[in-house]
Design a protein around this motif. Structure first.
Motif, PDB file in Angstrom:
ATOM      1  N   MET A   1       0.793  -1.265  -0.115  1.00 27.63           N
ATOM      2  CA  MET A   1       0.080   0.162  -0.006  1.00 27.63           C
ATOM      3  C   MET A   1       0.966   1.261   0.033  1.00 27.63           C
ATOM      4  SD  MET A   1      -2.668   1.189   2.957  1.00 27.63           S
ATOM      5  CE  MET A   1      -3.721  -0.221   2.785  1.00 27.63           C
ATOM      6  N   PRO A   2       0.676   2.114  -0.729  1.00 23.30           N
ATOM      7  CA  PRO A   2       1.691   3.425  -0.885  1.00 23.30           C
ATOM      8  C   PRO A   2       1.523   4.262   0.254  1.00 23.30           C
ATOM      9  CG  PRO A   2       0.094   3.155  -3.144  1.00 23.30           C
ATOM     10  CD  PRO A   2      -0.572   2.144  -2.079  1.00 23.30           C
ATOM     11  N   ASN A   3       2.497   4.949   0.569  1.00 18.40           N
ATOM     12  CA  ASN A   3       2.707   5.598   1.958  1.00 18.40           C
ATOM     13  C   ASN A   3       1.325   6.701   2.218  1.00 18.40           C
ATOM     14  OD1 ASN A   3       4.866   4.493   2.845  1.00 18.40           O
ATOM     15  ND2 ASN A   3       6.219   5.958   2.018  1.00 18.40           N
ATOM     16  N   ALA A   4       1.045   7.212   0.927  1.00 16.86           N
ATOM     17  CA  ALA A   4      -0.190   8.286   0.875  1.00 16.86           C
ATOM     18  C   ALA A   4      -1.507   7.555   1.530  1.00 16.86           C
ATOM     19  CB  ALA A   4      -0.420   8.965  -0.181  1.00 16.86           C
ATOM     20  N   GLN A   5      -1.705   6.264   0.871  1.00 14.41           N
ATOM     21  CA  GLN A   5      -3.042   5.533   1.460  1.00 14.41           C
ATOM     22  C   GLN A   5      -2.791   5.208   2.820  1.00 14.41           C
ATOM     23  OE1 GLN A   5      -5.575   5.263  -0.469  1.00 14.41           O
ATOM     24  NE2 GLN A   5      -6.606   4.368   1.105  1.00 14.41           N
ATOM     25  N   LYS A   6      -1.729   4.685   3.201  1.00 14.57           N
ATOM     26  CA  LYS A   6      -1.264   4.348   4.629  1.00 14.57           C
ATOM     27  C   LYS A   6      -1.600   5.344   5.727  1.00 14.57           C
ATOM     28  CE  LYS A   6       1.967   0.569   4.011  1.00 14.57           C
ATOM     29  NZ  LYS A   6       3.228   0.326   4.333  1.00 14.57           N
ATOM     30  N   GLU A   7      -1.298   6.645   5.126  1.00 13.46           N
ATOM     31  CA  GLU A   7      -1.461   7.720   6.144  1.00 13.46           C
ATOM     32  C   GLU A   7      -3.026   8.218   6.137  1.00 13.46           C
ATOM     33  OE1 GLU A   7       0.793  10.938   4.599  1.00 13.46           O
ATOM     34  OE2 GLU A   7       2.768   9.974   5.092  1.00 13.46           O
ATOM     35  N   LEU A   8      -3.741   7.981   4.972  1.00 10.74           N
ATOM     36  CA  LEU A   8      -5.111   8.313   5.003  1.00 10.74           C
ATOM     37  C   LEU A   8      -6.035   7.118   5.843  1.00 10.74           C
ATOM     38  CD1 LEU A   8      -7.552   9.896   3.912  1.00 10.74           C
ATOM     39  CD2 LEU A   8      -7.593   8.230   1.899  1.00 10.74           C
ATOM     40  N   SER A   9      -5.477   5.975   5.727  1.00 11.83           N
ATOM     41  CA  SER A   9      -6.182   4.954   6.445  1.00 11.83           C
ATOM     42  C   SER A   9      -5.868   5.282   7.943  1.00 11.83           C
ATOM     43  CB  SER A   9      -5.688   3.729   6.130  1.00 11.83           C
ATOM     44  OG  SER A   9      -6.033   3.327   4.874  1.00 11.83           O
ATOM     45  N   ALA A  10      -4.789   5.629   8.291  1.00 13.32           N
ATOM     46  CA  ALA A  10      -4.503   6.011   9.624  1.00 13.32           C
ATOM     47  C   ALA A  10      -5.010   6.954  10.139  1.00 13.32           C
ATOM     48  CB  ALA A  10      -3.162   5.989   9.810  1.00 13.32           C
ATOM     49  N   ARG A  11      -5.287   8.041   9.220  1.00 17.07           N
ATOM     50  CA  ARG A  11      -6.196   9.158   9.920  1.00 17.07           C
ATOM     51  C   ARG A  11      -7.900   8.683  10.038  1.00 17.07           C
ATOM     52  NH1 ARG A  11      -3.230  12.262   5.994  1.00 17.07           N
ATOM     53  NH2 ARG A  11      -5.144  12.411   4.484  1.00 17.07           N
ATOM     54  N   TYR A  12      -8.091   7.920   8.964  1.00 16.69           N
ATOM     55  CA  TYR A  12      -9.459   7.420   9.179  1.00 16.69           C
ATOM     56  C   TYR A  12      -9.712   6.551  10.443  1.00 16.69           C
ATOM     57  CZ  TYR A  12     -11.864   9.133   5.171  1.00 16.69           C
ATOM     58  OH  TYR A  12     -12.645  10.083   4.079  1.00 16.69           O
ATOM     59  N   GLU A  13      -8.838   6.065  10.803  1.00 21.85           N
ATOM     60  CA  GLU A  13      -8.851   5.123  12.226  1.00 21.85           C
ATOM     61  C   GLU A  13      -8.962   6.350  13.260  1.00 21.85           C
ATOM     62  OE1 GLU A  13      -9.812   2.267  14.583  1.00 21.85           O
ATOM     63  OE2 GLU A  13      -9.717   1.892  12.311  1.00 21.85           O
ATOM     64  N   ARG A  14      -8.310   7.217  13.291  1.00 20.58           N
ATOM     65  CA  ARG A  14      -8.317   8.201  14.342  1.00 20.58           C
ATOM     66  C   ARG A  14      -9.561   9.031  14.378  1.00 20.58           C
ATOM     67  NH1 ARG A  14      -2.922   8.931  12.909  1.00 20.58           N
ATOM     68  NH2 ARG A  14      -3.471  10.765  11.448  1.00 20.58           N
ATOM     69  N   TYR A  15     -10.293   9.221  13.002  1.00 23.46           N
ATOM     70  CA  TYR A  15     -11.239   9.896  12.986  1.00 23.46           C
ATOM     71  C   TYR A  15     -12.463   9.224  13.457  1.00 23.46           C
ATOM     72  CZ  TYR A  15      -9.044  12.830   9.252  1.00 23.46           C
ATOM     73  OH  TYR A  15      -8.097  13.604   8.704  1.00 23.46           O
ATOM     74  N   ARG A  16     -12.481   7.810  13.483  1.00 21.95           N
ATOM     75  CA  ARG A  16     -13.522   6.637  14.002  1.00 21.95           C
ATOM     76  C   ARG A  16     -13.560   6.930  15.545  1.00 21.95           C
ATOM     77  NH1 ARG A  16     -11.447   3.538  10.052  1.00 21.95           N
ATOM     78  NH2 ARG A  16     -12.825   3.419   8.059  1.00 21.95           N
ATOM     79  N   GLU A  17     -12.127   6.922  15.985  1.00 21.61           N
ATOM     80  CA  GLU A  17     -12.061   7.227  17.545  1.00 21.61           C
ATOM     81  C   GLU A  17     -12.567   8.441  17.994  1.00 21.61           C
ATOM     82  OE1 GLU A  17     -11.541   6.449  21.462  1.00 21.61           O
ATOM     83  OE2 GLU A  17     -11.194   4.907  19.714  1.00 21.61           O
ATOM     84  N   ILE A  18     -12.335   9.703  17.409  1.00 23.58           N
ATOM     85  CA  ILE A  18     -12.706  10.925  17.496  1.00 23.58           C
ATOM     86  C   ILE A  18     -14.324  10.711  17.504  1.00 23.58           C
ATOM     87  CG2 ILE A  18     -13.000  13.145  16.720  1.00 23.58           C
ATOM     88  CD1 ILE A  18      -9.863  12.961  15.790  1.00 23.58           C
ATOM     89  N   LEU A  19     -14.724  10.256  16.557  1.00 25.15           N
ATOM     90  CA  LEU A  19     -16.385  10.095  16.344  1.00 25.15           C
ATOM     91  C   LEU A  19     -16.880   9.572  17.365  1.00 25.15           C
ATOM     92  CD1 LEU A  19     -18.934  10.555  14.597  1.00 25.15           C
ATOM     93  CD2 LEU A  19     -18.223   8.444  13.204  1.00 25.15           C
ATOM     94  N   ARG A  20     -16.481   8.520  18.056  1.00 31.09           N
ATOM     95  CA  ARG A  20     -17.173   7.649  19.060  1.00 31.09           C
ATOM     96  C   ARG A  20     -17.346   8.674  20.395  1.00 31.09           C
ATOM     97  NH1 ARG A  20     -14.476   3.120  16.935  1.00 31.09           N
ATOM     98  NH2 ARG A  20     -12.360   3.707  17.845  1.00 31.09           N
ATOM     99  N   ASN A  21     -16.321   9.758  20.376  1.00 29.96           N
ATOM    100  CA  ASN A  21     -16.291  10.552  21.637  1.00 29.96           C
ATOM    101  C   ASN A  21     -17.048  11.941  21.463  1.00 29.96           C
ATOM    102  OD1 ASN A  21     -14.749   9.325  23.587  1.00 29.96           O
ATOM    103  ND2 ASN A  21     -13.415   9.069  22.062  1.00 29.96           N
TER     104      ASN A  21
END
Length: 280
Positions: A1-21
């Motif tokens: 997976m390209p680095n840009a896609q990895k960074e986007l996926s990592a951000r989306y995982e953080r967003y899901r955590e933010i959303l829960r709160n």
């Protein structure tokens, strides 16, 4: 997976955590809840104690342009069947909820209502409603109604312009108190209002809602990053990052630590930015 896609996926995982709160005290989340007409209608019915109020139109993030001065984006503007306009704002800090800011919001509603040449008596009745985290007006009241009066007689001035402050930290055993309780709930199951709970579930517990909120958080991140880059170029890198942190804290109601995590600020720099923010 390209680095840009990895960074986007990592951000989306953080967003899901933010959303829960997130709660309705985050203006970004509140906007997504209140853009559903039934939710905006319920909130206004409770705050204004008008069960017959019927909302016919809701606009979130209404950009009110002032060609000769400062413009503003209003969180949620609703219109009822009688043509009355309601601006609902969540304010995280006292500075953002000052009386002069409420006056300005009220004026923007008026300024963007009349067509050129229209008679002034065509101005609609307006309500500017600030839901504040703390008791900004310092009288220990759950709600404040601000009206213009003729001082010599105490008679209402009758300009059909109303400003209300709702203290979200006061959660009494009243309909308004229960609404403020709901504004602080992270989980839909903890809410009193089924109308609001249904929308919160849709945003937090369905793939479509989660994806929609993650895309909005990504846009906030990109907007803040661009703003931070521009400010950083003009004022120095640290000020640009501080601007980013403040933006996420105000928009999403995040703690300093959560905002720095969302912005991927290295652990070794976080103490420095926390101290700089504390001095401001």
């Amino acid at each position: 997976m390209p680095n840009a896609q990895k960074e986007l996926s990592a951000r989306y995982e953080r967003y899901r955590e933010i959303l829960r709160n997130l709660t309705l005290m985050s203006d970004a989340f509140m906007r997504n809840v209140l853009k559903v007409t039934a939710c905006a209608e319920y909130v206004l019915q409770v705050i204004l104690e008008r069960r017959d109020l019927q909302v016919v139109d809701v606009i979130v993030q209404q950009d009110n342009k002032n060609l000769h001065g400062r413009s503003a984006v209003l969180d949620c503007v609703a219109r009822d069947g009688d043509g009355r306009l309601f601006d609902v704002e969540v304010q995280q800090d006292s500075e953002g909820a000052s009386p002069v800011r409420a006056r300005y919001h009220s004026g923007l509603l008026d300024m963007n209502t009349l067509d050129p040449g229209a008679a002034f008596d065509k101005l609609p009745e307006t309500y500017t409603i600030f839901i504040t985290r703390e008791d900004v007006l310092k009288e220990s009241r759950p709600i404040y109604h601000i009206e213009r009066i003729i001082r010599e007689s105490g008679r209402p001035f009758g300009d059909r312009s109303h400003i209300l402050y709702v203290t979200a930290s006061i959660q009494e055993d009243t309909e308004l108190g229960r609404l403020m309780h709901d504004f602080h709930c992270k989980n839909a199951d903890d809410m009193y209002s089924e109308v609001l709970a249904g929308r919160v579930r849709a945003l937090k517990e369905t793939p479509k809602g989660v994806d929609s909120m993650c895309r909005e958080l990504e846009q906030l991140y990109l907007d803040g990053k661009e703003e931070g880059i521009l400010k950083g170029r003009a004022e120095g890198r640290a000020e640009g990052i501080l601007s980013n942190i403040r933006s996420l804290m105000a928009t999403l109601g995040l703690s300093i630590e959560a905002a720095m995590s969302a912005l991927e600020i290295p652990e070794g720099e976080r103490k420095m930015y926390s101290e700089l923010l504390a001095k401001q």
